[in-house]
Structure formats: structure tokens, C-alpha cells
Design an enzyme around this catalytic site. Structure first.
Site, mmCIF file in Angstrom:
data_model
loop_
_atom_site.group_PDB
_atom_site.id
_atom_site.type_symbol
_atom_site.label_atom_id
_atom_site.label_comp_id
_atom_site.label_asym_id
_atom_site.label_seq_id
_atom_site.Cartn_x
_atom_site.Cartn_y
_atom_site.Cartn_z
ATOM 1 N N CYS A 1 38.413 58.486 -7.413
ATOM 2 C CA CYS A 1 38.766 57.086 -7.164
ATOM 3 C C CYS A 1 39.803 56.608 -8.186
ATOM 4 O O CYS A 1 39.573 56.699 -9.392
ATOM 5 C CB CYS A 1 37.522 56.206 -7.253
ATOM 6 S SG CYS A 1 37.889 54.435 -7.149
ATOM 7 N N LYS B 1 24.678 55.945 -1.315
ATOM 8 C CA LYS B 1 24.729 55.214 -2.587
ATOM 9 C C LYS B 1 23.301 54.953 -3.074
ATOM 10 O O LYS B 1 22.491 54.356 -2.365
ATOM 11 C CB LYS B 1 25.467 53.887 -2.411
ATOM 12 C CG LYS B 1 26.921 54.038 -2.003
ATOM 13 C CD LYS B 1 27.596 52.683 -1.800
ATOM 14 C CE LYS B 1 29.034 52.865 -1.330
ATOM 15 N NZ LYS B 1 29.726 51.581 -1.114
ATOM 16 N N VAL C 1 33.052 51.371 -7.533
ATOM 17 C CA VAL C 1 33.253 51.857 -8.897
ATOM 18 C C VAL C 1 34.594 51.352 -9.405
ATOM 19 O O VAL C 1 35.495 51.058 -8.601
ATOM 20 C CB VAL C 1 33.216 53.403 -8.926
ATOM 21 C CG1 VAL C 1 31.820 53.907 -8.631
ATOM 22 C CG2 VAL C 1 34.221 54.011 -7.953
ATOM 23 N N GLU D 1 34.469 46.061 -11.542
ATOM 24 C CA GLU D 1 35.865 45.809 -11.175
ATOM 25 C C GLU D 1 36.773 46.382 -12.276
ATOM 26 O O GLU D 1 36.642 46.029 -13.456
ATOM 27 C CB GLU D 1 36.183 44.334 -10.942
ATOM 28 C CG GLU D 1 35.461 43.709 -9.766
ATOM 29 C CD GLU D 1 35.892 44.307 -8.425
ATOM 30 O OE1 GLU D 1 37.053 44.771 -8.305
ATOM 31 O OE2 GLU D 1 35.056 44.335 -7.506
ATOM 32 N N SER D 2 37.688 47.259 -11.896
ATOM 33 C CA SER D 2 38.441 48.047 -12.876
ATOM 34 C C SER D 2 39.227 47.210 -13.882
ATOM 35 O O SER D 2 39.175 47.480 -15.089
ATOM 36 C CB SER D 2 39.388 49.009 -12.153
ATOM 37 O OG SER D 2 40.332 48.313 -11.350
#
Length: 217
Positions: free
Chosen positions: A4, A34, A47, A59-60
Site C-alpha cells: 500500500c 480484516k 492502513v 490516515e497517512s
């Protein structure tokens, strides 16, 4: 999830700052795969997710700004508010590359979408002429780590379609930038080869993503 791009953003920052951490990989598809413990931490089921001392962040971009605040060593964000705003706006502009890149991938490498993607890449090529070695300036910054996963995937399309998207004669600054990024320890640590990315993509298209691809027992 190892493949990802958004999870990779946070892995890059963890590696850059040498933050000790444990990585837990999860299967994201099918949805029922999941695990409940993961959904309890992030109801969105996405992720990356960070957990420390019972505190959870997801949240990245949020995760990376949280890490920057918690671990200020090896700074990645500018202190000046205006410069910070400038970099965030630039990240939004350059992040739009995902649109033409995905169209190119989904079209099977059509001539029209190839031209569209190359035309978009003129923007980061031009920006590097003003910014310096990196999009953050002379030194690598948060914007570079947030954008890098997408540049890494664009490079994969060169392998998929056997056609170079960013030739050196047309994109000399971008080629130098990619080489510069590839030399960074954090990028080396989090890098996925085009061949691995391609193999994972094929397994995903078949409806059974091989999330364990390349893992050592």
C-alpha cells in the site's frame, strides 16, 4: 499492508527518523479478512495505523505529522508557517499524478493515456528546477516521502509496458531526483521492486491478493 503506497509513506518516515517500531501486516481483501482487532483501531479499515501507549492515530498524512511532532529529530517539515503551507499545497498539486498514472495502468498502456501521464510529469520536472535536489528543497522532506510511493509505482509501469515513462532526455531532473531518492537509507529499507509490485498486482487482479509475497519465514 506491504504494497500500500499510503502505508509506505509512514514506513518511510519511521525509517528516516530511526524510530523503533513493530510492523504488523494485515490482509485488506476480501473485507471479511480484516481482523476485528484492526477494525477496532480504525473503523475505516484502512492502513496505516499507529498505536503507542494505547493512543491510536490513522490516515497517512496525519500519522506522519504526528510522528514529526513526537519525534522532532531529523526534521522533515519546515518551521516557517508560510513555507509549510507552500509545501502542503505543492504536495496536493503533485499528488494528482495518481489520476493519469491509474488511467495509464487501467488502459493497458494506451497511447492517449501515455501522453497524458507524460504531460503531467512536466509539472514535477519544472518544480524541481526551482526547488533544488528535492521537492522540499536542498534536503529531503516530508513532501518527498509522501510523494515517493507514487513515483515508485510509476517506475513499475515501465516494466509492465516495456516503455520508459520518464526518459532522461525529456525528464533529466526527475531522473536525477529518482536516483537521489533511491540512494536514501529509508527508501532502500522500504523499497518494493517493480517485479514484486507486478506480481502482487497480478494476484490482486485474480481476486486473491498475495499479501505474503516476498516475506521470509
Amino acid at each position: 499492508m506491504r504494497f500500500c503506497p499510503f502505508a509506505q509513506r509512514t514506513r518511510l518516515v519511521l525509517a528516516h527518523k530511526n524510530i523503533p517500531h513493530e510492523t504488523v501486516n494485515v490482509h485488506l481483501r476480501p473485507v471479511e479478512a480484516k481482523p476485528n482487532w484492526f477494525l477496532e483501531r480504525n473503523p475505516l479499515g484502512l492502513v496505516p495505523v499507529l498505536e503507542k501507549d494505547g493512543k491510536i492515530v490513522y490516515e497517512s498524512v496525519v500519522c506522519n505529522e504526528y510522528l514529526e511532532a513526537m519525534y522532532p529529530e531529523k526534521k522533515l517539515l519546515p518551521s516557517d508557517p508560510f513555507e509549510l503551507a507552500q509545501q502542503k499545497m505543492l504536495q496536493e498539486r503533485l499528488g494528482k499524478m495518481t489520476g493519469p498514472a491509474m488511467k495509464y495502468r487501467m488502459s493497458g498502456g494506451s497511447e492517449e493515456t501515455f501522453s497524458e501521464l507524460q504531460n503531467f510529469m512536466k509539472l514535477p520536472e519544472e518544480v524541481l528546477g526551482k526547488q533544488g535536489n528535492f521537492f522540499a528543497g536542498d534536503n529531503v522532506g516530508m513532501i518527498d516521502y509522501n510523494l515517493w510511493p507514487f513515483f515508485e509505482r510509476v517506475e513499475t509501469y515501465t516494466v509492465i509496458f516495456n516503455r520508459e515513462i520518464l526518459p532522461k532526455d525529456k525528464f533529466p531532473r526527475l531522473r536525477a531526483y529518482i536516483e537521489r531518492m533511491m540512494s536514501l537509507p529509508a527508501v532502500k529499507e522500504c523499497y518494493t521492486t517493480p517485479e514484486q509490485m507486478l506480481e502482487f498486482g497480478k494476484s490482486s487482479e485474480g481476486g486473491n491478493p498475495n499479501y505474503d509475497l516476498g516475506l521470509k519465514e
